[in-house]
Design a protein around this motif. Structure first.
Motif, short mmCIF file in Angstrom:
data_model
loop_
_atom_site.label_atom_id
_atom_site.label_comp_id
_atom_site.label_asym_id
_atom_site.label_seq_id
_atom_site.Cartn_x
_atom_site.Cartn_y
_atom_site.Cartn_z
N ALA A 189 -6.48 -39.37 31.17
CA ALA A 189 -7.39 -39.69 32.27
C ALA A 189 -8.04 -38.39 32.71
O ALA A 189 -7.36 -37.41 33.03
CB ALA A 189 -6.63 -40.32 33.43
N GLU A 190 -9.37 -38.35 32.70
CA GLU A 190 -10.07 -37.13 33.14
C GLU A 190 -10.63 -37.34 34.54
O GLU A 190 -10.79 -38.47 34.99
CB GLU A 190 -11.18 -36.76 32.15
N GLY A 191 -10.88 -36.25 35.24
CA GLY A 191 -11.49 -36.34 36.56
C GLY A 191 -10.54 -36.76 37.66
O GLY A 191 -10.95 -37.39 38.64
N ILE A 235 -10.16 -41.77 29.14
CA ILE A 235 -10.88 -42.62 30.10
C ILE A 235 -11.87 -41.76 30.87
O ILE A 235 -11.50 -40.74 31.45
CB ILE A 235 -9.91 -43.29 31.09
N ASP A 236 -13.11 -42.19 30.90
CA ASP A 236 -14.15 -41.39 31.54
C ASP A 236 -13.89 -41.24 33.03
O ASP A 236 -13.39 -42.14 33.70
CB ASP A 236 -15.52 -42.03 31.32
N ARG A 237 -14.29 -40.08 33.57
CA ARG A 237 -14.00 -39.81 34.97
C ARG A 237 -14.77 -40.71 35.92
O ARG A 237 -14.39 -40.83 37.09
CB ARG A 237 -14.20 -38.34 35.28
N SER A 238 -15.83 -41.36 35.45
CA SER A 238 -16.55 -42.27 36.35
C SER A 238 -15.65 -43.43 36.80
O SER A 238 -15.84 -43.98 37.87
CB SER A 238 -17.81 -42.80 35.66
N LEU A 248 -11.18 -40.14 21.47
CA LEU A 248 -12.41 -40.85 21.80
C LEU A 248 -12.72 -40.58 23.27
O LEU A 248 -12.03 -41.06 24.17
CB LEU A 248 -12.25 -42.34 21.52
N ASP A 249 -13.76 -39.76 23.49
CA ASP A 249 -14.10 -39.24 24.82
C ASP A 249 -14.96 -40.25 25.58
O ASP A 249 -15.60 -41.12 24.97
CB ASP A 249 -14.91 -37.94 24.63
N ASP A 250 -14.99 -40.11 26.90
CA ASP A 250 -15.86 -40.95 27.75
C ASP A 250 -15.61 -42.43 27.48
O ASP A 250 -16.53 -43.25 27.57
CB ASP A 250 -17.35 -40.64 27.50
N PHE A 251 -14.37 -42.78 27.16
CA PHE A 251 -14.11 -44.16 26.78
C PHE A 251 -14.38 -45.10 27.95
O PHE A 251 -14.02 -44.83 29.08
CB PHE A 251 -12.66 -44.34 26.30
CA CA Z 1 -16.31 -37.78 30.50
#
Ligand code: CA
Ligand code: C2E
Ligand code: CA
Ligand code: CA
Length: 275
Positions: free
Chosen positions: A231-233, A197-200, A174-177
């Motif tokens: 965790a992305e970003g 987890i979304d990079r924001s 599940l992307d951009d969670f």
């Molecule tokens: Ca993202």
């Protein structure tokens, strides 16, 4: 011509919503680009944080446009969706990625972003399985990244597509969670293997800010539901350190490297003995 292309690109970004002529030029460019094979996969490393090991790559689409240079997906994916060519584009990218990734060491996985438009096709799962067979890539190495917004149109159908993909050994993330609308209620009924987890939330992680509270909550949620977390970003060592305090996870981001084309990935893997 290159310089002119860059200027036009910047101008295009600024007026994307309003300029119809530019929009139709872009659509023509995308159509030609598909025909001419200008869309190529780039790859971003995914790392197991506790061991530091490379575990796989996320495929990120790029458009090598003769006019615009290297174009990022936020520009062309939404247009390709509107034009009705997203499935064709995505499947051509996947075909290339499966051929690239089958030469990598067999424990390395491939993650692919899937548009919610693709999940409106009841035959989506069959199409993926056919592509895997055609390009001789094992289902067990494929991870499909979907977002909660895919449930907006026909949640029942999406759940059944996900079920048949998982039955074949494909994993679903599940992307951009955290950025979606009703994350928690969806999560209860959406059978996924991993939360990203979304990079924001990650980019600005500091000791005492609100993002840290949110990310911490996502970690507890993942632990409670026995879902691994990515965790992305991750851009800095400081962010990485803050994340380490929260638990186990895998990660990706500029701290580990920029997305690279297939040739660079092959060279990198060769130097690590991972081909
Ligand atoms: Ca993202
Ligand atoms: P995403 O799935 O959230 O992918 C992560 C984006 O963050 C990528 O942007 C990646 O290059 C960028 N990124 C990675 N690490 C860092 C970092 O440390 N700092 C910062 N600031 N950014 C980082 P990119 O490649 O421009 O892709 C944008 C979005 O386009 C992706 O977001 C994904 O939703 C979509 N996308 C990419 N490829 C495809 C595709 O083949 N199909 C579909 N449907 N969507 C795609
Ligand atoms: Ca993604
Ligand atoms: Ca995304």
């Amino acid at each position: 011509a290159k310089k002119k292309g860059k200027n036009r690109y910047a101008w295009f970004e600024a007026s994307m919503e309003t300029d119809l002529q530019y929009r139709s030029e872009l659509e023509r460019g995308i159509r030609d680009g598909i025909t001419n094979g200008e869309f190529v996969p780039f790859y971003e490393q995914q790392i197991d944080i506790s061991s530091g090991d490379l575990i796989g790559f996320e495929m990120l689409a790029r458009w090598r446009s003769p006019e615009l240079g290297l174009v990022r997906p936020d520009i062309f994916i939404p247009v390709a969706e509107d034009m009705g060519v997203i499935a064709e584009l995505s499947e051509s990218l996947m075909a290339q990625a499966f051929r690239d990734a089958r030469d990598w060491a067999p424990h390395l996985t491939l993650s692919v972003n899937i548009s919610q438009v693709q999940l409106r096709d009841p035959l989506f799962a069959q199409r993926i399985l056919k592509l895997l067979v055609q390009h001789n890539f094992p289902a067990s190495r494929l991870d499909l990244e979907i977002t909660e917004s895919c449930l907006e149109t026909d949640p029942q159908q999406v759940r059944s597509i996900i079920a048949s993909l998982r039955n074949q050994g494909i994993r679903i993330s599940l992307d951009d969670f955290g950025t979606g609308y009703s994350s928690l209620s969806q999560l209860r009924t959406l059978p996924v293997d991993r939360l990203k987890i979304d990079r924001s939330f990650i980019a600005s992680l500091r000791d005492e800010n609100a993002d840290k509270t949110i990310v911490n909550a996502i970690f507890s949620l993942g632990n409670g539901l026995k879902m691994p977390i990515t965790a992305e970003g991750i851009e800095t060592a400081e962010v990485l350190q803050n994340l380490r305090d929260m638990g186990q996870f895998s990660g990706q981001g500029y701290h580990y490297g920029q997305p690279e084309d297939a040739a660079s990935v092959t060279a990198m893997l060769a130097s690590k003995g991972l081909l």
